[in-house]
Design an enzyme around this catalytic site. Sequence first.
Site, PDB file in Angstrom:
ATOM      1  N   LYS A  22     -77.255 -25.152 -49.313  1.00 50.82           N
ATOM      2  CA  LYS A  22     -76.512 -26.410 -49.387  1.00 50.82           C
ATOM      3  C   LYS A  22     -77.431 -27.613 -49.226  1.00 50.82           C
ATOM      4  CE  LYS A  22     -74.638 -28.525 -45.972  1.00 50.82           C
ATOM      5  NZ  LYS A  22     -73.830 -29.162 -44.905  1.00 50.82           N
ATOM      6  N   ASN A  23     -78.251 -27.600 -48.181  1.00 53.24           N
ATOM      7  CA  ASN A  23     -79.086 -28.766 -47.898  1.00 53.24           C
ATOM      8  C   ASN A  23     -80.094 -29.026 -49.011  1.00 53.24           C
ATOM      9  OD1 ASN A  23     -77.777 -29.240 -45.474  1.00 53.24           O
ATOM     10  ND2 ASN A  23     -79.213 -28.024 -44.274  1.00 53.24           N
ATOM     11  N   ARG A  94     -73.228 -37.028 -44.816  1.00 53.21           N
ATOM     12  CA  ARG A  94     -74.470 -37.695 -44.441  1.00 53.21           C
ATOM     13  C   ARG A  94     -75.522 -37.635 -45.551  1.00 53.21           C
ATOM     14  NH1 ARG A  94     -77.069 -39.628 -40.170  1.00 53.21           N
ATOM     15  NH2 ARG A  94     -79.344 -39.498 -40.171  1.00 53.21           N
ATOM     16  N   CYS A 118     -71.032 -34.496 -40.097  1.00 52.16           N
ATOM     17  CA  CYS A 118     -70.657 -33.911 -38.814  1.00 52.16           C
ATOM     18  C   CYS A 118     -70.900 -34.894 -37.672  1.00 52.16           C
ATOM     19  CB  CYS A 118     -71.469 -32.642 -38.554  1.00 52.16           C
ATOM     20  SG  CYS A 118     -70.945 -31.214 -39.523  1.00 52.16           S
ATOM     21  N   ASP A 306     -79.573 -25.883 -36.715  1.00 51.78           N
ATOM     22  CA  ASP A 306     -78.353 -25.422 -37.375  1.00 51.78           C
ATOM     23  C   ASP A 306     -78.023 -23.961 -37.077  1.00 51.78           C
ATOM     24  OD1 ASP A 306     -77.674 -27.828 -38.471  1.00 51.78           O
ATOM     25  OD2 ASP A 306     -78.377 -27.374 -40.491  1.00 51.78           O
ATOM     26  N   ILE A 328     -83.306 -31.590 -31.164  1.00 57.14           N
ATOM     27  CA  ILE A 328     -83.181 -32.346 -32.416  1.00 57.14           C
ATOM     28  C   ILE A 328     -82.070 -33.391 -32.330  1.00 57.14           C
ATOM     29  CG2 ILE A 328     -82.898 -32.197 -34.912  1.00 57.14           C
ATOM     30  CD1 ILE A 328     -85.389 -30.787 -33.865  1.00 57.14           C
TER      31      ILE A 328
END
Length: 420
Positions: A22-23, A94, A118, A306, A328
């Site tokens: 996805k990213n 985002r 998120c 994540d 993070i």
Amino acid sequence: MDRIVVKGSGPLSGQIPIAGAKNTCLKLMCAALLSDEPLTLTNVPRLSDVATLSELLESLGVQIGRLDDGQTLAFSANTLTSQLAHYDIVRKLRASFNVLGPLLGRTGQAVVSLPGGCAIGARAVDFHITGLEAMGAKIELKDGYVHAAGDLKGAEIEFPFPSVGATENVMCAAVRAKGTTVIKNAAREPDTKALADCLIAMGADIEGAGTETMIVRGVDRLHGATHRVIADRIEMGTYMCAPGIAGGEVECLGGTRALVASLCDKMEAAGLEITETDAGLKVRHPGGRLKAVDVATAPFPGFPTDLQAQFMAMMCFADGTSVLEETIFENRFMHAPELIRMGASIDVQGNTARVTGVDRLRGAPVMATDLRASVSLILAGLAADGETTVNRVYHLDRGYEHLVRKLRGVGANVERLSDG
């Protein structure tokens, strides 16, 4: 509103195909803005985040063709009709903020809403802005929007922290800037390297992708290309945790150990057996209780933030106490109170959580607060006594393609229900 019901189902067995990342995909989609020729992406994950970013790109004038049931997307940005990325869309995602660099690099101007996504901390965009300003952009923050304009020139930029989004935004702007840009303390994530690989396929001149220092030499134009989205290391790591919790053996198809090496090291330290196969990675629970293992999240190649929630769920069943440090993002232990509702022993102090393993968890109604928190609760439910109902699972649709189908395919007792 949909909910997912999980019942303890015993050891898992089988294979799970891993979707495109996805990213990675979202940033490749933004890169389509840099060329007036088509960019075709294959192995695209079918997720709500992809649909949201597609909506934004179309609002800018990008034409999108969809093939193979949405797994292939063709982007044509021949004529951009707008440089305004509106709040109504950007607030949902985002990654939408990463149209800033490509728009500025190609057209010399962009107006982009500050981002959403998120709710896991402030996640400021300061590094994006200072990086672009170093290249000559004039930037003003007004009414919740970033107004950027200017002819970009190569510069030397050193980030205080290896921000993934900032590295990618600056890199995309730099490929169309005049001169050479040196990015120091650059993000080394596979997603960032995959974006650089795609840009190179489009004609960009980039050295050092995947290292701490990147050199980007600006070019006059980029051409079209066809590029395959890499496997999603976060989805892969999520399903690797499933047999660590429920027991059994699961093979994740499509990824490599290099994508999730830090997770593999911690899982092996806990007692799990991991084997790299021709098709992917196989995870086997040898039986008995796992050993508690400490984890501190860090930029790649460190442990991914994540995967922190999923690993916490696994440590709830381990022997001993594990310490999980989140370095993070702030406010990223929102899953802990929900796991505690299921009987977990977790003490959160600031950015550190101490997880003491318990004999068993009990099924309970719980609420998902973000994408990764939601899946951690589902994983915990795989080995809990009774029934676990996870509410607000719309978060899952942002990052997991066919999650219920994939878990059921390896023997999990899980179903998605709707109130209609």
